[in-house]
Design a protein around this motif. Structure first.
Motif, PDB file in Angstrom:
ATOM      1  N   UNK A  25       0.846  -1.196   0.000  1.00 57.12           N
ATOM      2  CA  UNK A  25       0.000   0.000   0.000  1.00 57.12           C
ATOM      3  C   UNK A  25       0.880   1.243   0.000  1.00 57.12           C
ATOM      4  N   UNK A  26       0.482   2.213  -0.833  1.00 59.78           N
ATOM      5  CA  UNK A  26       1.227   3.472  -0.971  1.00 59.78           C
ATOM      6  C   UNK A  26       0.235   4.567  -1.343  1.00 59.78           C
ATOM      7  N   UNK A  27       0.666   5.819  -1.353  1.00 61.44           N
ATOM      8  CA  UNK A  27      -0.239   6.893  -1.780  1.00 61.44           C
ATOM      9  C   UNK A  27      -0.826   6.588  -3.157  1.00 61.44           C
ATOM     10  N   UNK A  28      -2.141   6.737  -3.265  1.00 60.21           N
ATOM     11  CA  UNK A  28      -2.837   6.475  -4.520  1.00 60.21           C
ATOM     12  C   UNK A  28      -3.473   5.090  -4.592  1.00 60.21           C
ATOM     13  N   UNK A  29      -3.133   4.199  -3.673  1.00 61.07           N
ATOM     14  CA  UNK A  29      -3.727   2.851  -3.675  1.00 61.07           C
ATOM     15  C   UNK A  29      -5.206   2.913  -3.322  1.00 61.07           C
ATOM     16  N   UNK A  48      -1.642   5.754   4.778  1.00 60.77           N
ATOM     17  CA  UNK A  48      -0.792   5.161   3.750  1.00 60.77           C
ATOM     18  C   UNK A  48      -1.271   5.457   2.330  1.00 60.77           C
ATOM     19  N   UNK A  49      -2.574   5.554   2.103  1.00 58.85           N
ATOM     20  CA  UNK A  49      -3.093   5.785   0.749  1.00 58.85           C
ATOM     21  C   UNK A  49      -3.252   7.273   0.426  1.00 58.85           C
ATOM     22  N   UNK A  50      -3.293   8.121   1.440  1.00 64.55           N
ATOM     23  CA  UNK A  50      -3.495   9.567   1.244  1.00 64.55           C
ATOM     24  C   UNK A  50      -2.333  10.161   0.462  1.00 64.55           C
ATOM     25  N   UNK A  51      -2.540  11.237  -0.263  1.00 67.37           N
ATOM     26  CA  UNK A  51      -3.757  12.033  -0.364  1.00 67.37           C
ATOM     27  C   UNK A  51      -4.656  11.635  -1.540  1.00 67.37           C
ATOM     28  N   UNK A  52      -4.162  10.776  -2.442  1.00 69.73           N
ATOM     29  CA  UNK A  52      -4.922  10.504  -3.668  1.00 69.73           C
ATOM     30  C   UNK A  52      -5.573   9.131  -3.703  1.00 69.73           C
ATOM     31  N   UNK A  54      -7.747   5.735  -1.736  1.00 71.25           N
ATOM     32  CA  UNK A  54      -9.066   5.589  -1.102  1.00 71.25           C
ATOM     33  C   UNK A  54      -9.117   4.292  -0.310  1.00 71.25           C
ATOM     34  N   UNK A  55      -9.742   4.346   0.855  1.00 69.42           N
ATOM     35  CA  UNK A  55     -10.032   3.160   1.645  1.00 69.42           C
ATOM     36  C   UNK A  55     -11.537   2.986   1.721  1.00 69.42           C
ATOM     37  N   UNK A  56     -12.004   1.808   1.359  1.00 63.11           N
ATOM     38  CA  UNK A  56     -13.396   1.412   1.547  1.00 63.11           C
ATOM     39  C   UNK A  56     -13.382   0.385   2.663  1.00 63.11           C
ATOM     40  N   UNK A  57     -13.973   0.721   3.803  1.00 61.21           N
ATOM     41  CA  UNK A  57     -13.952  -0.187   4.945  1.00 61.21           C
ATOM     42  C   UNK A  57     -15.369  -0.489   5.397  1.00 61.21           C
ATOM     43  N   UNK A  58     -15.636  -1.769   5.619  1.00 67.38           N
ATOM     44  CA  UNK A  58     -16.986  -2.217   5.923  1.00 67.38           C
ATOM     45  C   UNK A  58     -17.002  -3.100   7.157  1.00 67.38           C
ATOM     46  N   UNK A  59     -18.080  -2.993   7.917  1.00 62.04           N
ATOM     47  CA  UNK A  59     -18.266  -3.848   9.080  1.00 62.04           C
ATOM     48  C   UNK A  59     -19.658  -4.458   9.015  1.00 62.04           C
ATOM     49  N   UNK A  60     -19.791  -5.660   9.542  1.00 61.38           N
ATOM     50  CA  UNK A  60     -21.068  -6.370   9.560  1.00 61.38           C
ATOM     51  C   UNK A  60     -22.003  -5.826  10.635  1.00 61.38           C
ATOM     52  N   UNK A  61     -21.436  -5.192  11.664  1.00 67.63           N
ATOM     53  CA  UNK A  61     -22.223  -4.671  12.773  1.00 67.63           C
ATOM     54  C   UNK A  61     -22.510  -3.189  12.546  1.00 67.63           C
ATOM     55  N   UNK A  62     -23.778  -2.853  12.435  1.00 74.02           N
ATOM     56  CA  UNK A  62     -24.193  -1.484  12.108  1.00 74.02           C
ATOM     57  C   UNK A  62     -23.676  -0.469  13.123  1.00 74.02           C
ATOM     58  N   UNK A  63     -23.784  -0.761  14.400  1.00 73.94           N
ATOM     59  CA  UNK A  63     -23.332   0.171  15.428  1.00 73.94           C
ATOM     60  C   UNK A  63     -21.856   0.497  15.301  1.00 73.94           C
ATOM     61  N   UNK A  75     -11.788  12.828  12.809  1.00 79.44           N
ATOM     62  CA  UNK A  75     -10.346  12.859  12.536  1.00 79.44           C
ATOM     63  C   UNK A  75     -10.019  13.407  11.144  1.00 79.44           C
ATOM     64  N   UNK A  76     -11.025  13.938  10.445  1.00 76.26           N
ATOM     65  CA  UNK A  76     -10.801  14.563   9.143  1.00 76.26           C
ATOM     66  C   UNK A  76     -10.435  13.596   8.036  1.00 76.26           C
ATOM     67  N   UNK A  77     -10.901  12.362   8.123  1.00 77.00           N
ATOM     68  CA  UNK A  77     -10.515  11.339   7.148  1.00 77.00           C
ATOM     69  C   UNK A  77     -11.590  11.025   6.115  1.00 77.00           C
ATOM     70  N   UNK A  78     -12.711  11.756   6.132  1.00 78.40           N
ATOM     71  CA  UNK A  78     -13.808  11.433   5.213  1.00 78.40           C
ATOM     72  C   UNK A  78     -13.439  11.613   3.748  1.00 78.40           C
ATOM     73  N   UNK A  79     -12.372  12.349   3.437  1.00 79.54           N
ATOM     74  CA  UNK A  79     -11.967  12.490   2.036  1.00 79.54           C
ATOM     75  C   UNK A  79     -11.173  11.275   1.552  1.00 79.54           C
ATOM     76  N   UNK A  80     -10.730  10.446   2.486  1.00 77.97           N
ATOM     77  CA  UNK A  80      -9.929   9.270   2.148  1.00 77.97           C
ATOM     78  C   UNK A  80     -10.689   7.975   2.416  1.00 77.97           C
ATOM     79  N   UNK A  81     -11.584   7.985   3.415  1.00 80.13           N
ATOM     80  CA  UNK A  81     -12.271   6.765   3.837  1.00 80.13           C
ATOM     81  C   UNK A  81     -13.758   6.819   3.511  1.00 80.13           C
TER      82      UNK A  81
END
Length: 183
Positions: A25-29, A48-52, A54-63, A75-81
């Motif tokens: 993983x590197x910037x742009x990944x 590690x992927x910032x600034x260009x 993207x991380x798509x992260x998912x959990x099975x538990x809604x809460x 934490x200001x990460x909504x532009x990356x995550x």
């Protein structure tokens, strides 16, 4: 890692460094993580992927998915995550673009919801990672890398058996244990 709220057991720095290195993983990944949990690894992926990238992260538990979303925003990460409530073990090969946290959902959305062959790396922290392999094959680029985190060797063995099945194209299957020793 130590500063995030511990909603679940977290992955610590030795394992995080090993995972990021092996996933290349590197910037742009573009990375998919299934099993957001406390978001400890998610924060490291985002850095590690910032600034260009993207991380798509998912959990099975809604809460947990909702709490993680708020924490990433704080934490200001909504532009990356992009995070969501999805079931990585239920097969869905459609690129639906949903997070699962949309109003009215009563169950997690199946699969990753991303375009075919659009992801550089996939990380699974799931009790049954072999059940997610169909979704992984849908989104992972042909030269992409899959990494899983399994505390039990039986989980690892079952996943390796699945990855060796035809017509899967996994060619370099290995198990790594990372230890920290202080001298």
């Amino acid at each position: 890692t130590l500063a995030v709220p511990h909603r679940t057991q977290i992955i610590y720095s030795t394992d995080i460094a090993t995972i990021i290195m092996h996933l290349r993983i590197r910037p742009g990944s573009v990375v998919v993580e299934a099993g957001t949990g406390s978001g400890s690894l998610s924060h490291s992926f985002a850095r590690s992927v910032a600034p260009t990238g993207r991380l798509f992260t998912f959990d099975f538990h809604k809460g947990r998915a909702e709490e993680a979303r708020q924490e990433f925003a704080n934490n200001g990460l909504q532009s990356v995550i992009t995070n969501g409530w999805r079931d990585a073990c239920s097969t869905n090969t459609e690129a639906d673009g949903l997070t699962g946290l949309e109003e009215g959902n009563e169950a997690p959305v199946a699969g990753f919801g991303l375009a075919q062959h659009s992801v550089d790396a996939v990380f699974l922290d799931l009790p049954a990672p072999w059940a997610a392999v169909g979704n992984v094959m849908q989104v992972l680029k042909p030269d992409g890398i899959l990494c899983t985190f399994s505390p039990c060797i039986e989980q690892t063995q079952r996943l390796c058996e699945k990855l060796r099945e035809d017509p899967l194209d996994f060619v370099d299957i290995r198990t790594v244990e990372a230890l920290t020793r202080f001298y």
